[in-house]
Scaffold this active site. Structure first.
Site, PDB file in Angstrom:
ATOM      1  NE  ARG A  84      30.499 -32.387  -9.444  1.00 56.84           N
ATOM      2  CZ  ARG A  84      30.264 -33.076  -8.334  1.00 56.84           C
ATOM      3  NH1 ARG A  84      30.688 -34.319  -8.197  1.00 56.84           N
ATOM      4  NH2 ARG A  84      29.592 -32.517  -7.346  1.00 56.84           N
ATOM      5  CE  LYS A 110      34.075 -29.321  -8.052  1.00 58.53           C
ATOM      6  NZ  LYS A 110      33.371 -28.167  -8.529  1.00 58.53           N
ATOM      7  CG  HIS A 154      34.887 -27.481  -3.180  1.00 57.98           C
ATOM      8  ND1 HIS A 154      33.610 -27.847  -2.835  1.00 57.98           N
ATOM      9  CD2 HIS A 154      34.817 -27.034  -4.448  1.00 57.98           C
ATOM     10  CE1 HIS A 154      32.799 -27.626  -3.857  1.00 57.98           C
ATOM     11  NE2 HIS A 154      33.506 -27.124  -4.846  1.00 57.98           N
ATOM     12  CB  SER A 178      27.060 -27.695  -5.350  1.00 58.28           C
ATOM     13  OG  SER A 178      26.598 -27.186  -6.566  1.00 58.28           O
ATOM     14  CE  LYS A 235      32.416 -23.832  -4.146  1.00 57.97           C
ATOM     15  NZ  LYS A 235      31.064 -24.361  -3.894  1.00 57.97           N
ATOM     16  CB  THR A 236      30.673 -18.876  -8.447  1.00 60.62           C
ATOM     17  OG1 THR A 236      31.342 -20.135  -8.523  1.00 60.62           O
ATOM     18  CG2 THR A 236      30.895 -18.102  -9.737  1.00 60.62           C
ATOM     19  CG  ASP A 283      34.737 -24.847  -7.692  1.00 65.22           C
ATOM     20  OD1 ASP A 283      33.877 -24.698  -6.820  1.00 65.22           O
ATOM     21  OD2 ASP A 283      34.935 -25.935  -8.259  1.00 65.22           O
ATOM     22  NE  ARG A 293      27.130 -25.307 -12.365  1.00 65.98           N
ATOM     23  CZ  ARG A 293      27.751 -25.193 -11.198  1.00 65.98           C
ATOM     24  NH1 ARG A 293      28.737 -24.328 -11.058  1.00 65.98           N
ATOM     25  NH2 ARG A 293      27.392 -25.926 -10.176  1.00 65.98           N
TER      26      ARG A 293
HETATM   27  P1  ATP Z   1      29.310 -24.731  -7.194  1.00 61.58           P
HETATM   28  O1  ATP Z   1      30.293 -25.416  -6.275  1.00 61.58           O
HETATM   29  O2  ATP Z   1      28.257 -25.690  -7.699  1.00 61.58           O
HETATM   30  O3  ATP Z   1      29.966 -23.952  -8.276  1.00 61.58           O
HETATM   31  P2  ATP Z   1      28.835 -22.248  -5.705  1.00 61.58           P
HETATM   32  O4  ATP Z   1      29.125 -22.375  -4.246  1.00 61.58           O
HETATM   33  O5  ATP Z   1      29.833 -21.568  -6.550  1.00 61.58           O
HETATM   34  O6  ATP Z   1      28.440 -23.702  -6.286  1.00 61.58           O
HETATM   35  P3  ATP Z   1      27.071 -20.233  -6.677  1.00 61.58           P
HETATM   36  O7  ATP Z   1      27.275 -20.534  -8.115  1.00 61.58           O
HETATM   37  O8  ATP Z   1      27.710 -19.002  -6.137  1.00 61.58           O
HETATM   38  O9  ATP Z   1      27.441 -21.497  -5.790  1.00 61.58           O
HETATM   39  O10 ATP Z   1      25.507 -20.240  -6.439  1.00 61.58           O
HETATM   40  C1  ATP Z   1      24.801 -19.481  -5.484  1.00 61.58           C
HETATM   41  C2  ATP Z   1      23.413 -19.251  -6.078  1.00 61.58           C
HETATM   42  O11 ATP Z   1      22.530 -18.778  -5.092  1.00 61.58           O
HETATM   43  C3  ATP Z   1      23.469 -18.202  -7.158  1.00 61.58           C
HETATM   44  O12 ATP Z   1      22.572 -18.578  -8.166  1.00 61.58           O
HETATM   45  C4  ATP Z   1      22.986 -16.940  -6.428  1.00 61.58           C
HETATM   46  O13 ATP Z   1      22.367 -16.019  -7.279  1.00 61.58           O
HETATM   47  C5  ATP Z   1      21.979 -17.533  -5.466  1.00 61.58           C
HETATM   48  N1  ATP Z   1      21.757 -16.747  -4.224  1.00 61.58           N
HETATM   49  C6  ATP Z   1      20.586 -16.298  -3.773  1.00 61.58           C
HETATM   50  N2  ATP Z   1      20.691 -15.680  -2.587  1.00 61.58           N
HETATM   51  C7  ATP Z   1      21.996 -15.723  -2.257  1.00 61.58           C
HETATM   52  C8  ATP Z   1      22.740 -15.241  -1.130  1.00 61.58           C
HETATM   53  N3  ATP Z   1      22.159 -14.609  -0.128  1.00 61.58           N
HETATM   54  N4  ATP Z   1      24.070 -15.470  -1.124  1.00 61.58           N
HETATM   55  C9  ATP Z   1      24.669 -16.133  -2.130  1.00 61.58           C
HETATM   56  N5  ATP Z   1      24.022 -16.621  -3.210  1.00 61.58           N
HETATM   57  C10 ATP Z   1      22.684 -16.411  -3.289  1.00 61.58           C
HETATM   58 MN    MN Z   2      30.947 -22.144  -8.209  1.00 60.75          MN
END
Ligand code: ATP
Ligand code: MN
Length: 529
Positions: A57, A198, A218, A236, A240-241, A255, A320
């Protein structure tokens, strides 16, 4: 395209002389993308595309029309950048003139899984894969619902159209413009699909709290077998995901959610997961979602194969995949959950200071929510190893049109009324900062969350963090005891203490702008130096 949807298009100036494709299936959109040489299939049948110049973004190029509706309600700041109505109208005209000479892909869809808050959307795209993203990420009306579909909001997206900053009121050639009066989002000059999702999130963050008394958040959300909902806030990359995809719990969404008087509902119909370093072992649910219908962005193949090289950052680190919720085996349909019982604040603290799991008092919870802290690892440039702190109010400042205090106040009330447990999870570094320590192992983080959810931390001993005050469990099933207190994981304890104070200072400085507007209980939850 039948008459009714065409009429709705003409209303907003779209009457292309080329074919207009309406509501194509994922298979059709995939096939057309391949035919147009805009994408390829991988060995599991997913569609791979490149989003072009932008692979993320562009918050500095997102504008909100400042008019009668928004002037005194939007919290104008670095993320809510005002735009004069005349520039929006001019851009609307330019954009439709551009698109009226092009083949178009049109989709009717909606946001908000709870029917009481449903928002009908019409998305018009310049290429088939952007339209597949809309299919994956927004909710999909049934055939019956399409019969009488009236779009309330429009997204018009044209990656190939470039703005002229000299006359268009933009910063550069790419833009996302939101008009609450016209109920329209115009996106140009960027092919990054996330701008569409978004964009809708932003408008819901304006409409729901203000007009419908729903807290928009969020966060990701899932629900246990007993109907216990958990929500996971975080900026980010904090997890979360990843962490909401839990085989033992039903996924509500990854999300964007709303919290009503009855429970929690997803705004979206799909997930948008990171694929960097994705593996079948660590994240099987997401890995297995890469199949026909999924849209994978900005990845490359392992040389000489059609297998995705998940480790490659050649195009971007922000690789992604989008897919409909149903691609996750235990997704709730419709994605509406019961009242939250646990809230997790996820942070990826690259300084390695915050504990990997801790319990927050209501005051601490509000303090952390308003602060919205994470620390990103330094860029990929050689030699840059210092992490960079981000404080983003409500864990989502770039998407919040209202003053953060409005969301915080709603969360505070809901938290107290429903007696919700609040936990802080540091998915970031342990054993030292980025460069010295390492990221908390994903299985440990999962075990900490499971323990919290299953009440396994209810009867263990806790100790307070000396600077930040949150309560750290002294034991946790499935997690080595040594990692629970971050100071124990650092070889250089003095270095830990210094860094902890330094980080506390950053929290305090960031909070100055909110201090006058919060209660004594929240202020008292500030870190102590
Ligand atoms: P966005 O808002 O950009 O979608 P998000 O909060 O959904 O971000 P995730 O997509 O879940 O973030 O990204 C977390 C990343 O960190 C993943 O690539 C995951 O494999 C990695 N990771 C490594 N160690 C950990 C951990 N201990 N807990 C969570 N995620 C981890
Ligand atoms: Mn996510």
């Amino acid at each position: 395209m039948t008459e009714a949807p065409l009429k709705a298009l003409e209303k907003i100036g779209l009457h292309s002389t080329k074919p207009v494709h309406y509501q194509l299936t994922p298979a059709e959109l995939t096939e057309q993308t391949v035919q147009r040489k805009e994408g390829v299939l991988n060995d599991t049948g997913a569609l791979l595309i490149n989003t072009g110049e932008f692979t993320g973004r562009s918050p500095k190029d997102k504008f909100t029309v400042k008019d009668e509706i928004t002037a005194n309600t939007v919290h104008w700041n670095d993320f809510n950048i005002p735009l004069e109505p005349k520039y929006f109208d001019q851009m609307h005209e330019k954009l439709v003139n551009y698109l009226n000479t092009k083949e178009l892909w049109v989709r009717d869809c909606y946001a908000c899984a709870d029917p009481a808050y449903r928002l009908n959307i019409r998305v018009t795209n310049e290429n088939p894969w952007s339209n597949l993203f809309a299919y994956n990420m927004f909710l999909r009306p049934t055939e019956d619902e399409l019969e009488n579909f009236t779009p309330e909001w429009h997204i018009i997206q044209a990656p190939g159209f470039k703005a002229d900053p000299a006359v268009d009121g933009t910063r550069q050639h790419n833009f996302a413009m939101v008009s609450f009066t016209k109920k329209m989002i115009l996106i140009g000059g960027t092919g990054y699909t996330g701008e569409m999702k978004k964009g809708i999130f932003t408008i819901l963050n304006y409409i729901l709290p203000q007009n419908k008394n729903v807290l928009s958040m969020h966060c990701s959300a899932n629900m246990g077998k007993a109907g216990d909902t958990a929500i996971f806030f975080g900026l980010s990359g904090t997890g979360k995901t990843t962490l909401s995809a839990d085989p033992n719990r039903s996924l509500i969404g990854d999300d964007e959610h709303g919290w009503t008087d009855h429970g929690v509902f997803n705004f979206e119909g799909g997930c948008y997961a990171k694929t960097i370093d994705l593996s079948a072992e660590k994240e099987p649910e997401i890995y297995n979602a890469i199949k026909p219908g999924a849209l994978v962005e900005n990845v490359t193949f392992i040389d000489g194969t059609n297998k995705i090289d998940f480790s490659s950052k050649i195009i971007t680190e922000n690789t992604r995949v989008s897919y409909p919720l149903s691609f996750i085996s235990n997704a709730l349909e419709p994605s509406v959950g019961k009242m939250p019982k646990n809230i997790f604040f996820l942070t990826a603290d690259a300084y390695g200071i915050l504990p990997p799991v801790s319990k927050l008092t209501p005051g601490q919870a509000m303090y952390q929510f308003i602060s919205g802290y994470t620390a990103k690892v330094a860029g990929t440039e050689a030699g840059v190893t210092e992490p960079k702190s981000t404080f983003s109010a409500c864990f989502g400042a770039p998407f919040l049109p209202l003053h953060p205090g409005q969301y915080a106040e709603m969360l505070g009330k809901k938290m107290t009324m429903h007696n919700v447990n609040v936990w802080m999870i540091n998915t970031g570094w342990s054993g030292g900062p980025y460069g010295v320590g390492s990221r908390m192992k994903l299985p440990y983080t999962r075990a900490m969350i499971t323990a919290a959810l299953e009440g396994k931390l209810d009867n263990v001993e806790f100790e307070a963090h000396p600077v930040f005050g949150m309560m750290m469990p002294k034991e946790c099933p499935g997690v080595p005891t040594e990692v629970l207190n971050p100071r124990n994981t650092w070889t250089d304890k003095a270095a830990y203490d210094t860094k902890a104070k330094d980080l506390a200072q950053q929290f305090i400085k960031n909070f100055e702008k909110y201090a006058s507007g919060v209660t004594a209980e929240i202020l008292a939850a500030a870190p102590k130096i």
